[in-house]
Design a protein around this motif. Structure first.
Motif, PDB file in Angstrom:
ATOM      1  N   ARG A 126      71.488  13.831  51.672  1.00  0.00           N
ATOM      2  CA  ARG A 126      70.898  14.927  51.363  1.00  0.00           C
ATOM      3  C   ARG A 126      68.671  14.767  50.965  1.00  0.00           C
ATOM      4  O   ARG A 126      67.470  14.447  50.950  1.00  0.00           O
ATOM      5  CB  ARG A 126      70.417  16.264  51.150  1.00  0.00           C
ATOM      6  N   THR A 138      70.517  33.116  61.802  1.00  0.00           N
ATOM      7  CA  THR A 138      69.212  33.317  61.466  1.00  0.00           C
ATOM      8  C   THR A 138      68.621  31.903  62.382  1.00  0.00           C
ATOM      9  O   THR A 138      69.446  31.179  62.954  1.00  0.00           O
ATOM     10  CB  THR A 138      69.261  32.281  60.472  1.00  0.00           C
ATOM     11  N   HIS A 139      67.301  31.374  62.538  1.00  0.00           N
ATOM     12  CA  HIS A 139      66.533  30.509  63.387  1.00  0.00           C
ATOM     13  C   HIS A 139      67.500  29.136  63.037  1.00  0.00           C
ATOM     14  O   HIS A 139      67.716  28.772  63.843  1.00  0.00           O
ATOM     15  CB  HIS A 139      65.069  30.731  63.335  1.00  0.00           C
ATOM     16  N   CYS A 140      67.284  29.025  62.031  1.00  0.00           N
ATOM     17  CA  CYS A 140      67.710  27.878  60.976  1.00  0.00           C
ATOM     18  C   CYS A 140      67.941  28.138  59.486  1.00  0.00           C
ATOM     19  O   CYS A 140      68.310  29.506  59.695  1.00  0.00           O
ATOM     20  CB  CYS A 140      67.141  26.655  61.433  1.00  0.00           C
ATOM     21  N   GLY A 141      69.168  26.956  58.991  1.00  0.00           N
ATOM     22  CA  GLY A 141      69.259  26.766  57.650  1.00  0.00           C
ATOM     23  C   GLY A 141      69.761  25.513  57.215  1.00  0.00           C
ATOM     24  O   GLY A 141      69.683  24.896  58.185  1.00  0.00           O
ATOM     25  N   VAL A 142      70.197  26.125  55.336  1.00  0.00           N
ATOM     26  CA  VAL A 142      70.625  24.573  54.989  1.00  0.00           C
ATOM     27  C   VAL A 142      71.730  25.502  54.523  1.00  0.00           C
ATOM     28  O   VAL A 142      72.486  26.701  53.910  1.00  0.00           O
ATOM     29  CB  VAL A 142      69.895  24.714  54.275  1.00  0.00           C
ATOM     30  N   VAL A 177      79.799  28.166  56.149  1.00  0.00           N
ATOM     31  CA  VAL A 177      79.206  28.360  58.039  1.00  0.00           C
ATOM     32  C   VAL A 177      80.083  28.988  58.775  1.00  0.00           C
ATOM     33  O   VAL A 177      81.666  29.555  58.540  1.00  0.00           O
ATOM     34  CB  VAL A 177      79.865  26.149  57.907  1.00  0.00           C
ATOM     35  N   ILE A 203      70.161  30.688  53.717  1.00  0.00           N
ATOM     36  CA  ILE A 203      70.382  29.752  52.808  1.00  0.00           C
ATOM     37  C   ILE A 203      71.965  30.407  53.043  1.00  0.00           C
ATOM     38  O   ILE A 203      72.341  30.983  51.664  1.00  0.00           O
ATOM     39  CB  ILE A 203      69.744  29.525  51.483  1.00  0.00           C
ATOM     40  N   THR A 204      73.169  29.827  52.865  1.00  0.00           N
ATOM     41  CA  THR A 204      73.942  30.483  52.942  1.00  0.00           C
ATOM     42  C   THR A 204      75.199  29.184  52.537  1.00  0.00           C
ATOM     43  O   THR A 204      74.685  27.678  52.851  1.00  0.00           O
ATOM     44  CB  THR A 204      74.557  30.844  54.487  1.00  0.00           C
ATOM     45  N   GLY A 228      68.831  18.467  56.890  1.00  0.00           N
ATOM     46  CA  GLY A 228      68.862  18.387  58.862  1.00  0.00           C
ATOM     47  C   GLY A 228      68.589  19.303  59.443  1.00  0.00           C
ATOM     48  O   GLY A 228      68.056  19.967  60.197  1.00  0.00           O
ATOM     49  N   GLY A 229      69.326  20.738  58.933  1.00  0.00           N
ATOM     50  CA  GLY A 229      69.038  22.182  59.591  1.00  0.00           C
ATOM     51  C   GLY A 229      67.481  22.389  59.734  1.00  0.00           C
ATOM     52  O   GLY A 229      67.778  23.555  59.893  1.00  0.00           O
ATOM     53  N   ILE A 268      75.678  35.350  58.633  1.00  0.00           N
ATOM     54  CA  ILE A 268      74.169  34.942  58.134  1.00  0.00           C
ATOM     55  C   ILE A 268      73.285  34.056  59.060  1.00  0.00           C
ATOM     56  O   ILE A 268      72.503  33.114  59.444  1.00  0.00           O
ATOM     57  CB  ILE A 268      73.602  35.076  56.613  1.00  0.00           C
ATOM     58  N   ALA A 269      74.765  33.205  58.495  1.00  0.00           N
ATOM     59  CA  ALA A 269      74.459  32.103  59.102  1.00  0.00           C
ATOM     60  C   ALA A 269      74.301  31.243  60.629  1.00  0.00           C
ATOM     61  O   ALA A 269      73.036  30.502  61.294  1.00  0.00           O
ATOM     62  CB  ALA A 269      75.581  30.456  59.096  1.00  0.00           C
TER      63      ALA A 269
HETATM   64  C1  UD1 Z   1      75.324  18.442  59.901  1.00  0.00           C
HETATM   65  C2  UD1 Z   1      76.943  19.356  59.890  1.00  0.00           C
HETATM   66  C3  UD1 Z   1      77.474  17.744  58.244  1.00  0.00           C
HETATM   67  C4  UD1 Z   1      77.480  16.611  59.256  1.00  0.00           C
HETATM   68  C5  UD1 Z   1      75.745  16.484  59.163  1.00  0.00           C
HETATM   69  C6  UD1 Z   1      75.716  15.099  59.662  1.00  0.00           C
HETATM   70  C7  UD1 Z   1      77.322  21.517  60.010  1.00  0.00           C
HETATM   71  C8  UD1 Z   1      78.064  22.881  59.718  1.00  0.00           C
HETATM   72  N1  UD1 Z   1      77.002  20.672  59.413  1.00  0.00           N
HETATM   73  O1  UD1 Z   1      74.829  19.413  57.854  1.00  0.00           O
HETATM   74  O2  UD1 Z   1      78.870  18.678  58.711  1.00  0.00           O
HETATM   75  O3  UD1 Z   1      77.980  15.768  58.151  1.00  0.00           O
HETATM   76  O4  UD1 Z   1      75.461  17.736  60.034  1.00  0.00           O
HETATM   77  O5  UD1 Z   1      74.190  14.737  59.963  1.00  0.00           O
HETATM   78  O6  UD1 Z   1      78.318  21.162  61.150  1.00  0.00           O
HETATM   79  N2  UD1 Z   1      72.028  27.006  60.217  1.00  0.00           N
HETATM   80  C9  UD1 Z   1      71.435  27.934  59.983  1.00  0.00           C
HETATM   81  N3  UD1 Z   1      71.604  29.029  59.065  1.00  0.00           N
HETATM   82  C10 UD1 Z   1      71.963  28.420  57.574  1.00  0.00           C
HETATM   83  C11 UD1 Z   1      72.876  27.700  57.704  1.00  0.00           C
HETATM   84  C12 UD1 Z   1      72.550  26.766  58.568  1.00  0.00           C
HETATM   85  O7  UD1 Z   1      71.046  28.572  61.097  1.00  0.00           O
HETATM   86  O8  UD1 Z   1      71.858  29.999  56.654  1.00  0.00           O
HETATM   87  C13 UD1 Z   1      71.657  26.315  60.844  1.00  0.00           C
HETATM   88  C14 UD1 Z   1      70.860  25.390  60.885  1.00  0.00           C
HETATM   89  O9  UD1 Z   1      69.612  25.139  60.999  1.00  0.00           O
HETATM   90  C15 UD1 Z   1      71.373  23.836  61.783  1.00  0.00           C
HETATM   91  C16 UD1 Z   1      73.337  24.086  60.901  1.00  0.00           C
HETATM   92  O10 UD1 Z   1      73.528  25.459  61.409  1.00  0.00           O
HETATM   93  O11 UD1 Z   1      70.971  23.838  63.141  1.00  0.00           O
HETATM   94  C17 UD1 Z   1      74.120  23.396  59.892  1.00  0.00           C
HETATM   95  O12 UD1 Z   1      73.259  23.377  58.821  1.00  0.00           O
HETATM   96  P1  UD1 Z   1      73.659  22.650  57.987  1.00  0.00           P
HETATM   97  O13 UD1 Z   1      75.228  21.670  57.155  1.00  0.00           O
HETATM   98  O14 UD1 Z   1      72.818  22.803  56.996  1.00  0.00           O
HETATM   99  O15 UD1 Z   1      72.992  20.776  58.349  1.00  0.00           O
HETATM  100  P2  UD1 Z   1      73.322  19.359  58.399  1.00  0.00           P
HETATM  101  O16 UD1 Z   1      72.818  19.421  56.342  1.00  0.00           O
HETATM  102  O17 UD1 Z   1      72.129  18.310  58.374  1.00  0.00           O
END
Ligand code: UD1
Ligand code: BG6
Length: 371
Positions: A27, A146-150, A138, A134-135, A42-43, A142-143
């Motif tokens: 990241r 939500t519309h998007c997140g980390v 996985v 932000i959770t 990414g998220g 909440i994950a």
């Molecule tokens: C993602 C992959 C990770 C991979 C990386 C490679 C997952 C869970 N993560 O990580 O394994 O190594 O791409 O590019 O498969 N989200 C929510 N709400 C939340 C948390 C997340 O909606 O509370 C969504 C995000 O918007 C995103 C997805 O879940 O669409 C995955 O989030 P995150 O794991 O943080 O993304 P990356 O770091 O890109």
């Protein structure tokens, strides 16, 4: 699996250099030879434009997750220029406080299952806000909702008292501030200093963990106390709240985190030669104000334990009775990650010495799924 540790809380405190590394993995970007540094979440990448256009960012959470958001609030305000407000999830629900379509609502939750946070999410979705999670979990509610997140990717946290999730949450929210803030010429030096600080953070945490024995000795001194106050301000107001929360929830000792700027509006009445008081006075823009707080507590014969930056002991201590916790210095917005560690260690050792259950404190649950 606790490995060679006696308790999960102890293990989770000590594995923070590794959990923080995992949180940041992939990241933080060094772009080629230009040495340009940036953050990639990414998220969020498809939603940054919407977030930047929002009228307000509102953080919503409970317990330690709320405190983590409070720690990140100043840097988010500084880098984004967007007003940032704070909501404890239950209080937002009690008041049915205003949430608008133009808001970005950020839900912070280790488990992703806390009932109040989840209900607040439903409420914000109904009101049309962009909802960001932000959770640490996985697939959690909440994950999913939500519309998007980390995902903070801190690894499973077993101890009921949150430790490694707290520091990873702060780091993710600092990265969120960098991502929302975007690159401008005027903040380039500041951004680079923060990103360099993030790269080096696991090493600094490794260094501060060496205070384990110092904190155990301090815990021995405090073992029979009824109460402990923790004064902080600015970036470390959250550290004061979180340090006090740790002491109260696991060591079963009354403890209160106090905004130092409020000292004269009540807390000063408590000060005497018996009540132990931790004052966080590491180097940042609030340092001289905290020096004056120390002087005023000393003038009332306060029993002081000062947390300061390495090399500052002689500068901050008013007399030889003052105890000192010297910590490595970092960029101001990352200092809360360093400063919370000795307080986590203190809470841990106090609990063990007082003979209480560290990993499952009386009456508490890891995830509060009922209101
Ligand atoms: C993602 C992959 C990770 C991979 C990386 C490679 C997952 C869970 N993560 O990580 O394994 O190594 O791409 O590019 O498969 N989200 C929510 N709400 C939340 C948390 C997340 O909606 O509370 C969504 C995000 O918007 C995103 C997805 O879940 O669409 C995955 O989030 P995150 O794991 O943080 O993304 P990356 O770091 O890109
Ligand atoms: C409980 C836990 O009270 O829920 C705390 O014991 C935690 O450690 C709080 O901070 C909030 O949980 P979460 O999972 O929403 O971050």
């Amino acid at each position: 699996n606790k490995g060679h540790y006696e308790h999960y809380m102890q293990k989770e405190i000590h594995e923070q250099p590794e959990s923080l590394t995992t949180t940041m993995r992939g990241r933080l970007i060094h772009r080629g030879s230009s040495k340009s540094k940036s953050v990639l979440l990414g998220g969020l990448k498809d939603h940054l434009k919407t977030i930047r256009r929002s009228r307000r960012i509102v953080f919503i959470g409970c317990g330690t997750s709320y405190n983590a958001a409070l720690a990140a609030r100043p840097i988010l305000e500084e880098l984004s220029g967007i007003p940032v407000t704070m909501e404890i999830a239950s209080d937002l629900l009690d008041r049915e406080g205003p949430i608008y379509r133009e808001d970005t609502a950020v839900f912070v939750s280790q488990s992703g299952e806390t009932a109040d946070t989840l209900l607040a999410l439903e409420y914000a979705l109904d009101n049309g806000a962009l909802c960001v999670g932000i959770t640490n979990t996985v697939g959690s509610a909440i994950a999913r909702n939500t519309h998007c997140g980390v995902h903070i990717n801190a690894g499973a946290e077993i101890g009921v008292a949150s430790t490694k999730a707290y520091t990873s949450q702060i780091v993710v929210m600092v990265m969120l501030a960098l991502a929302i803030g975007g690159d401008t010429i005027s903040n380039q030096t500041r951004r680079e200093a923060i990103i360099d600080g993030l790269f080096d953070l696991p090493n600094k945490v490794r260094e501060v963990l060496k205070l384990d024995q110092v904190m155990k000795e301090l815990a021995k001194l405090l073992i029979a106390e009824q109460s402990l106050l923790v004064f902080g301000r600015g970036y470390n107001y959250a550290t004061a709240l979180e340090g006090a929360l740790k002491v109260k929830e696991v060591a079963l000792m009354h403890s209160e985190g106090i905004l130092a700027g409020e000292m004269k509006h009540g807390p000063l009445a408590l000060v005497d030669e018996n009540l132990p008081i931790v004052v966080i006075a590491t180097r940042d823009a609030c340092f001289s104000k905290q020096q004056s707080v120390i002087q005023q507590l000393h003038a009332r014969k306060g029993r002081l334990i000062v947390m300061c930056s390495k090399g500052d002991a002689a500068t901050v201590c008013p007399n030889e009775y003052c105890r000192v916790i010297e910590v490595p210095e970092d960029v101001d917005c990352l200092q809360p990650v360093i400063n919370v560690v000795p307080l986590q260690l203190l809470a841990y050792h106090l609990t063990v010495l007082r003979g209480f259950n560290v990993d499952q404190p009386r009456n508490l649950a890891k995830s509060v799924t009922t209101q």
